[in-house]
Design an enzyme around this catalytic site. Structure first.
Site, short mmCIF file in Angstrom:
data_model
loop_
_atom_site.label_atom_id
_atom_site.label_comp_id
_atom_site.label_asym_id
_atom_site.label_seq_id
_atom_site.Cartn_x
_atom_site.Cartn_y
_atom_site.Cartn_z
N LYS A 67 8.19 -3.31 -13.91
CA LYS A 67 9.62 -3.44 -13.60
C LYS A 67 9.77 -3.38 -12.08
CE LYS A 67 13.41 -1.68 -12.46
NZ LYS A 67 14.16 -2.37 -11.36
N GLU A 77 5.21 9.15 -7.55
CA GLU A 77 4.96 9.08 -6.10
C GLU A 77 6.34 9.01 -5.47
OE1 GLU A 77 4.86 8.46 -2.70
OE2 GLU A 77 4.19 6.39 -2.90
N CYS A 85 7.35 5.93 2.85
CA CYS A 85 7.40 7.29 2.31
C CYS A 85 6.50 8.25 3.08
CB CYS A 85 7.07 7.29 0.83
SG CYS A 85 5.58 6.38 0.43
N GLU A 136 14.67 13.15 3.52
CA GLU A 136 14.06 11.86 3.83
C GLU A 136 15.17 10.86 4.17
OE1 GLU A 136 12.24 9.62 0.59
OE2 GLU A 136 10.55 9.21 1.90
P1 NDP Z 1 14.95 4.37 -6.66
O1 NDP Z 1 14.17 5.55 -7.00
O2 NDP Z 1 16.37 4.31 -7.02
O3 NDP Z 1 14.27 3.04 -7.28
C1 NDP Z 1 12.89 2.85 -7.49
C2 NDP Z 1 12.69 2.06 -8.78
O4 NDP Z 1 13.16 2.82 -9.89
C3 NDP Z 1 13.47 0.75 -8.80
O5 NDP Z 1 12.72 -0.23 -9.47
C4 NDP Z 1 14.69 1.14 -9.59
O6 NDP Z 1 15.38 0.06 -10.18
C5 NDP Z 1 14.09 2.05 -10.65
N1 NDP Z 1 15.05 2.92 -11.31
C6 NDP Z 1 16.29 3.27 -10.91
N2 NDP Z 1 16.88 4.07 -11.82
C7 NDP Z 1 15.99 4.23 -12.83
C8 NDP Z 1 16.01 4.96 -14.06
N3 NDP Z 1 17.05 5.68 -14.44
N4 NDP Z 1 14.92 4.90 -14.85
C9 NDP Z 1 13.83 4.19 -14.49
N5 NDP Z 1 13.77 3.47 -13.34
C10 NDP Z 1 14.82 3.50 -12.52
O7 NDP Z 1 14.77 4.18 -5.14
P2 NDP Z 1 15.68 3.27 -4.24
O8 NDP Z 1 14.98 1.98 -4.29
O9 NDP Z 1 17.12 3.25 -4.55
O10 NDP Z 1 15.56 4.08 -2.89
C11 NDP Z 1 16.35 5.26 -2.68
C12 NDP Z 1 15.59 6.30 -1.96
O11 NDP Z 1 14.37 6.59 -2.62
C13 NDP Z 1 15.18 5.90 -0.56
O12 NDP Z 1 16.19 6.08 0.34
C14 NDP Z 1 14.00 6.80 -0.34
O13 NDP Z 1 14.41 8.06 0.07
C15 NDP Z 1 13.37 6.91 -1.69
N6 NDP Z 1 12.26 6.01 -1.86
C16 NDP Z 1 11.00 6.50 -1.75
C17 NDP Z 1 9.93 5.67 -1.88
C18 NDP Z 1 8.55 6.14 -1.79
O14 NDP Z 1 7.64 5.34 -1.67
N7 NDP Z 1 8.31 7.44 -1.84
C19 NDP Z 1 10.09 4.24 -2.10
C20 NDP Z 1 11.45 3.81 -2.22
C21 NDP Z 1 12.48 4.68 -2.11
P3 NDP Z 1 16.48 -0.79 -9.38
O15 NDP Z 1 15.86 -2.11 -9.22
O16 NDP Z 1 17.68 -0.82 -10.27
O17 NDP Z 1 16.76 -0.08 -8.10
#
Ligand code: NDP
Length: 469
Positions: free
Chosen positions: A170, A245, A279, A377
């Site tokens: 996904k 992660e 991250c 973060e």
């Molecule tokens: P999210 O955690 O919202 O999204 C990551 C993935 O999870 C996306 O594919 C998202 O789908 C999916 N997702 C969202 N809600 C659910 C759910 N209820 N169940 C299962 N999967 C779900 O991160 P964001 O992309 O919105 O980023 C927000 C914050 O997260 C950033 O500001 C940062 O702080 C952190 N982040 C950290 C990362 C890391 O590598 N540690 C990477 C990215 C973000 P959808 O396509 O709908 O968003």
């Protein structure tokens, strides 16, 4: 305009059961760059069923068969690297040189690493009277974010495939293109039907359906902490393994014997890579208080030297991924000012001359570790510099964080630097630079619980069976 309206399920391009589409926005222009389909739980059911069917034979495939397939994927991937890099630039705004360089290179590196690990991996081992078998866990749901989109997809998809698992990916709605091209690569390379599947759509729909699905054995997730927590709860009823992660607020400790200007410059420009959306970024820079003036001057010069603009041009920094992320970064900059942090460079708003596109200023604050901008973060181009009085003080500040993903130590005396790295409660620490695709990557504390990359990345997808006697 890109039109990616079909999912990859059971070896075929498949329209969603209930048609629904979403526009994808180019963060550099704010214009629509294409369309994807949004799937439903019914599409997930199809993909999981295909993965379950395929698991019966794929879990019994030989190492040689899996190596052959990975090498075919490698040939297809190599042929489409430029295209993949351009897709990354369009979907999330990375400068083209970064997109076609490091973004695509990380994917290539994880693929090559999966091959190297698989060539030598011991799936069977005898320990005393016991035969230990490492067997694929089953059907895996892989949920990935937008910030290093290809890196996060490839670091999950290839180890899953190499260990004999089948998967449903996904990808993020904000950055769906590179994953779509990767699915084309998998198809062209001859991945058997059902071994790899991809469904685009909303996390709250597709991700949640995968997490709750009784026929999914494991979820591997990279993204934010709240979503990681939600996935863990959703997966609990079916007792799945969940690999997380999550975020970080990593400390970069510069020791007194280090070349201060050179290291502060490297840390500041490093923070701005990928517009700070990394991250493991060294977002808290720890410098000796006695050398603070020197450090601040170097950080200011380095931040001001970062060129920001259209990612198709020769710039060091493009926009952040979306309007939402731009607002998050602006809120944190305002919070920093409100709580009394000293602004060293940058600040709120867009850089001069950039009126369209989600561009932020390379920003540096001098702060204390109790401030919100030092604890949370930001996921943007904001570096926080914090002073320390002694090595013990530096270690205490580094460890005073809810996160524990990355860390950096710079210093001329290698033994001292490594001794400090040993005391830091974090999953990976770079001492005076370096890079290793085989080094495990993952977090302590609220940065998660899994380890990806290299051999440890394989372990995530394996069950251990003991045959005794
Ligand atoms: P999210 O955690 O919202 O999204 C990551 C993935 O999870 C996306 O594919 C998202 O789908 C999916 N997702 C969202 N809600 C659910 C759910 N209820 N169940 C299962 N999967 C779900 O991160 P964001 O992309 O919105 O980023 C927000 C914050 O997260 C950033 O500001 C940062 O702080 C952190 N982040 C950290 C990362 C890391 O590598 N540690 C990477 C990215 C973000 P959808 O396509 O709908 O968003």
């Amino acid at each position: 305009m890109r039109n990616y309206t079909q999912f990859y399920i059971d070896g075929r391009w498949t329209a969603p059961i209930t048609p629904a589409t979403a526009e994808v926005i180019n963060p550099a222009t704010e214009g629509v760059s294409g369309t994807i389909s949004l799937g439903s739980a019914a599409d997930v059911d199809l993909a999981v069923a295909a993965a379950r069917r395929a698991f019966t034979s794929w879990s019994q495939s030989t190492v040689a068969e899996r190596l052959d397939l990975l090498r075919s994927i490698q040939a297809e991937y190599t042929a489409r690297m430029q295209e993949l890099g351009e897709a990354v630039t369009e979907e999330m705004g990375a400068p083209l040189a970064l997109g076609t360089g490091f973004h695509v290179g990380l994917g290539a590196g994880h693929l090559q690493t999966a091959i190297e690990v698989l060539e030598n991996f011991k799936f069977e081992e005898r320990k005393g009277p016991t035969l230990l078998l490492k067997e694929p866990i089953g059907v895996c749901g892989l949920i990935t974010p937008w910030n290093w989109p290809l890196n996060q997809v490839t670091v999950k998809v290839f180890p899953a495939l190499a260990t004999g698992c089948t998967s449903v990916l996904k990808p993020p709605q904000l950055a769906p293109y590179s994953a779509q091209i990767l699915a084309e690569i998998m198809d062209k390379a001859g991945v058997p039907a059902g071994v790899f599947n991809m469904v685009q759509g909303q996390g709250s729909v597709i991700g949640a359906a995968l997490s709750r699905h009784p026929d999914v054995d494991m979820i591997s997730f990279t993204g934010s902490e709240p979503v990681g927590v939600q996935i863990t709860k959703d997966a609990a009823d079916t007792v799945k393994r969940v690999g997380l992660e999550l975020g970080g607020k990593s400390a970069w400790v510069i020791l007194d014997d280090a070349d201060m200007a050179a290291n502060v410059t490297a840390a500041t420009s490093g923070m701005m890579v990928n517009a700070g959306q990394t991250c493991s970024a060294g977002s808290r820079l720890l410098v000796p208080n006695a050398r603070m003036a020197e450090a601040l001057a170097a950080a200011k010069a380095a931040a001001q030297a970062v060129s920001v603009g259209n990612p198709l041009g020769e710039v060091a920094m493009g926009p952040v991924v979306s309007k939402g992320q731009w607002n998050v970064v602006q809120d944190y900059i305002r919070k920093g000012l409100d709580e009394g942090a000293d602004l060293v460079a940058g600040g709120a708003g867009r850089p001069e001359g950039l009126d369209k596109g989600w561009y932020c200023k390379p920003t540096v604050f001098r702060a204390t570790n109790d401030m919100v901008i030092a604890r949370e973060e930001i996921f943007g181009s904001v570096l926080v510099i914090i002073g320390y009085d002694s090595v013990d003080h530096a270690v205490a500040i580094a460890n005073d964080s809810p996160f524990g993903l990355g860390g950096y130590v710079s210093g001329q005396d290698r033994d001292t630097a490594i001794a400090i790295a040993r005391r830091m409660r974090t999953g990976a620490i770079w001492v005076n630079g370096g890079f290793d695709f085989h080094a495990p990557f993952g977090g302590y504390k609220r940065s998660g619980n899994g380890r990806e990359w290299g051999e440890h990345g394989f372990a995530e997808y394996l069950e251990v069976k003991s045959i005794i006697g």
